[in-house]
Structures are given as C-alpha cells and as structure tokens.
Design an enzyme around this catalytic site. Sequence first.
Site, PDB file in Angstrom:
ATOM      1  N   GLY A 245      50.524  34.325  42.483  1.00 34.84           N
ATOM      2  CA  GLY A 245      49.831  33.154  43.002  1.00 34.84           C
ATOM      3  C   GLY A 245      49.622  33.266  44.492  1.00 34.84           C
ATOM      4  O   GLY A 245      49.614  34.367  45.065  1.00 34.84           O
ATOM      5  N   THR A 247      50.089  33.024  48.591  1.00 36.24           N
ATOM      6  CA  THR A 247      51.168  33.439  49.487  1.00 36.24           C
ATOM      7  C   THR A 247      52.013  32.246  49.908  1.00 36.24           C
ATOM      8  O   THR A 247      53.246  32.360  50.032  1.00 36.24           O
ATOM      9  CB  THR A 247      50.584  34.143  50.718  1.00 36.24           C
ATOM     10  OG1 THR A 247      49.981  35.381  50.287  1.00 36.24           O
ATOM     11  CG2 THR A 247      51.648  34.467  51.748  1.00 36.24           C
ATOM     12  N   GLU A 267      53.612  38.678  43.487  1.00 40.22           N
ATOM     13  CA  GLU A 267      52.274  39.260  43.645  1.00 40.22           C
ATOM     14  C   GLU A 267      51.406  38.150  44.202  1.00 40.22           C
ATOM     15  O   GLU A 267      51.073  37.183  43.497  1.00 40.22           O
ATOM     16  CB  GLU A 267      51.758  39.779  42.294  1.00 40.22           C
ATOM     17  CG  GLU A 267      50.671  40.843  42.424  1.00 40.22           C
ATOM     18  CD  GLU A 267      49.297  40.248  42.585  1.00 40.22           C
ATOM     19  OE1 GLU A 267      48.850  40.148  43.755  1.00 40.22           O
ATOM     20  OE2 GLU A 267      48.686  39.888  41.578  1.00 40.22           O
ATOM     21  N   CYS A 301      42.996  38.050  43.516  1.00 35.95           N
ATOM     22  CA  CYS A 301      43.814  38.341  44.692  1.00 35.95           C
ATOM     23  C   CYS A 301      43.348  39.602  45.407  1.00 35.95           C
ATOM     24  O   CYS A 301      43.524  39.741  46.612  1.00 35.95           O
ATOM     25  CB  CYS A 301      45.277  38.471  44.281  1.00 35.95           C
ATOM     26  SG  CYS A 301      45.566  39.674  42.962  1.00 35.95           S
ATOM     27  N   GLU A 403      42.776  33.439  53.070  1.00 36.15           N
ATOM     28  CA  GLU A 403      42.282  33.683  51.719  1.00 36.15           C
ATOM     29  C   GLU A 403      41.527  32.454  51.201  1.00 36.15           C
ATOM     30  O   GLU A 403      42.070  31.352  51.167  1.00 36.15           O
ATOM     31  CB  GLU A 403      43.427  34.025  50.772  1.00 36.15           C
ATOM     32  CG  GLU A 403      42.941  34.408  49.387  1.00 36.15           C
ATOM     33  CD  GLU A 403      44.067  34.827  48.458  1.00 36.15           C
ATOM     34  OE1 GLU A 403      43.896  35.826  47.743  1.00 36.15           O
ATOM     35  OE2 GLU A 403      45.115  34.147  48.453  1.00 36.15           O
TER      36      GLU A 403
END
Length: 508
Positions: A245, A247, A267, A301, A403
């Site tokens: 998911g 950060t 991750e 991602c 992101e």
Amino acid sequence: MTTTNERHVAERFSVESDRSYSMLIDGAWVQSSSGETFACVDPYDNASWGRVPAATVEDVDRAVRAARRAFDEGGWPQTLPSQRAALLRRFADLLTENADELARGQIHENGKLIGEMTWGALQMGQHAHYVAGLAETIQGRTIESNWPNTAAFTFREPIGVVAMITPWNSPLMLLSWKLFAALAAGNTVVIKPSEATPTSTLRMAELAMEAGFPPGVINVVTGFGQPTGSALVDHRGVDKIAFTGSTSAGRAINKQAAERFARVTLELGGKSPNIIFSDADIDNAVHGAMAGIFGATGQTCMGGSRVLVQDSIYDDFVDRMARATQALTLGDPLDPTVDMGPVSNRAQFQKVIDYVDLGQSEGAEVVAGGARCMTTSELSKGLFFEPTVFANVSNESRLAQEEIFGPVASIIRFRDEDEAVKIANASDFGLAAGVWTNDVSRAHRMIRRVRSGTVWVNTYRLTNYSVPFGGFKQSGIGRELGPDALDAYTEVKSAWIDLGNQQAFGRH
C-alpha cells in the site's frame, strides 16, 4: 476518445448488486459481531453495491486466535512439505479454472481492464504451482564447525501467524505474492483486503477452502483501516505483517510492529523514473512511457510517473506523447478495445484532480488531458479522468516528488547521463526505473547507478513470479516473488550437536 457499446451491459450487471457477503474465520463464514456492513463501489458507473461485514476488534481477535490455534495446536506447521505442495497445486488448478470469474470480480470492484486482470488471474495459478515446487525444496545448511567433535546445521521454520493487508489496485495478484509463500512455508494467515475490493478476496478464500486447507489456516476479515486493520497490526498473536500500500500507511504499520518486534514485509509507493536517451527508438519509448504510467489507469506502485527525456529530443518526444495520449480510448473496462478504464474509487479520483490542480499551480504545462472526462454520458457518470501529460516539470516540485497513483505523467528534461542519474535518484522512493537506449554499455551503467529495486531496459512494467520484486528507500522493506520468496516467511534456526566431548565446568 471512444466508449464501449451495449454488449457489455448484461455481463456487467450479472453480479448481484444487493448480495450479502460473509467473512471467513476458523473455517466458518460469519458476519461482523456488530452486524455493521459497508458497500463497494463500481467505478465504471460510480454506483454502490453489495453488503460486506465491517469487522470489529473482537472479530479480528477471533480470526487471529483461530490462526494461532491452527499454528500452535492444529499441526499445520508439521504437515509434510509434499502435503502443503499438494494443497497449493489443487488451489492452483481451482484458480485457473475460475480465472475469468476472478478477473471480472476485480473489475467490478476496481475498474481495471479485462486484458490485464485476466492475465493476472491466470498468472496466479501458474504462480501457485511454482511456489508448490519451492515448498518441497526448503533447505538449511550443514556448517563446518571450528570446535572439535561437533556438528552444526541450520533449518528454516515458519514464522507463525501472518497478517496480510492488501491493496485495491491488484487485490488478488498482490495477495497471491504473500499468500502462496506463507502457506508453503507452514504459516497461518489472517487477510484484510482493502475496503474497496473485499469481495474478490472472499471468493479466492472460498476456492482455498474448496482446495482443502484446514480451518484456521486461512482467515479473512473485511473492514477499514480503523478499527480492523489497526487491530490486526496491534494484535500480539500476529508474528508478521505483510503489507502492500501507500508509504504513509506502511510507515504507520512499521511503527506499530516495531513496538513488539513483529516481522514486516512492506511493498510501498514509488515515483519511478522512465529515462529516455536520445539514441532510443523514440516511438517505442513513447509507447513504453505511456504503458508505464497509463497502464492500470496509473494506479500501480511501479508506475513510471517521472518521464526523464534527454534535451536534444525533448520537444519532439513531448509532442509525440501528447498526440498519442489524446488518441487513447476510455470506457468500459470489460471492453477489450478500450485503452484505459476509470479511476478505482472516489477518494483516489479526488486525489488525482487535486494533484492536477497542484501541478498547474506549480507552473507545469498540461499538454494532454488534465480534466475529468465528460465527453459522453457513459464517461461522465463514472470515475473517468483523462490521461494527463505535464511538460516542463521541475524534479523539485510536489508533482514530481509525491506519488499520485493516477494517470498523470510528468516529463522532465535532462542533459546527459550523469544528470539523468542525479534526477532519477533525487527521490524518497526507489521501487522501479526504466531506461530506453540502444547503447548496451550505457544500459548496464544505468542499471548499476539507478537506485531502485527493479530496472527495465527498453520495456516497462514487466513482472513474473520467478523474479524478486521490492524497493529501495521509502518504497519498502524486503522482497517478494522469486526463488527466495519463502525466506520472508521463515526464521533460521541453528542447531549444535556434540559428538562425544566430555563436558567440563570450573575445577570439576
């Protein structure tokens, strides 16, 4: 931009819109102890559907205790590797037989394209067969001891109860990256899927039960980060958390886990550079850059959201990418002719809008897209956002550093190889990178110099269950997939055996 046609309508609404779903705890299908439920949203038409249990702290406790019993008392860790492998192979066959249903279920939840989701569903069966083989090859080492008449060796044991918290963008594939390895190593699991995509995970759990996994080995609780996810991470009966998911969420989980030294695999996010040199095939690089950021509607991602282009071809590349982006088709993700589907959920849709507004306020130039897609009634009712290309982006801007997780590309200019490396590495993230060049020596130099867990050359966004995946820096901790996948779900134990020495202590 074109749209789908009516032939998909009957297929789309074959899913029962008012169906009530249940959680899996200790081999039984149960409702929340509070009786509370929540609905999913189909992003294609922005409509709510289904009733899914909202798990309480008590429900999480029941699930963890069930997994704990299956591990400590149920004998799951003591099953022969060949028995665990056989179950995984039966599971693999069921996943393959039901791949179309699993793909369509995820599309109903998150709006990703039928081609990608079908490929991913079929990959899961192959992946499970691959991990079944690894289950039968878990090995320790025999070590030559420096002490006389002693033998030393190691072996690997399962960690225990693993909490798996999975995302909405590829819910089943990213679950499979964790689940197969954990089961093969002899762990028991409690899964909490994203609240946006819980029903496909529940269907996958049904197939696991059909394959024959014992009660308590696999449990699924559904709900939100609070209280469900937090209760799972905090539970003292959980030995490891495997999370995919954002950060920010990963950072919070890592802090919670550190309080009791629970193991973690994280991750997390990315802001990956896709680096195009002047000697590259420009049209090929344009298509590769578009696949890297507009594939999965940018909700991946590893998305190549920073497109670094060498100065001598910058203007030409921007023009080609803008024109190609404007030609993409948006529509029903069940239509195989569509290039891009909707954004997966309402919160993410608003996040994309906010970042596009931010990019313009920072002075970047929109050369394609930049708005909600309202060209037809079909697109205007769903969560459709135009694939967007920004030019003249500064790598120091928030647009380039944060992101977005949407179909937004930022094109950044560089002069030479050294500057490309400097810009590529000037990020808190380090998940992936792409390099486009016909110079083999340069390709190898860039692979070494760019700080990321994966580097693709003249391609982008390829993964396979046989190749490790994970990131540097704030993109995560640990690796998934590949021949060493089971290492993340085992502890190493050392053993010593005396071969005949007389023990002595003090003067005796």
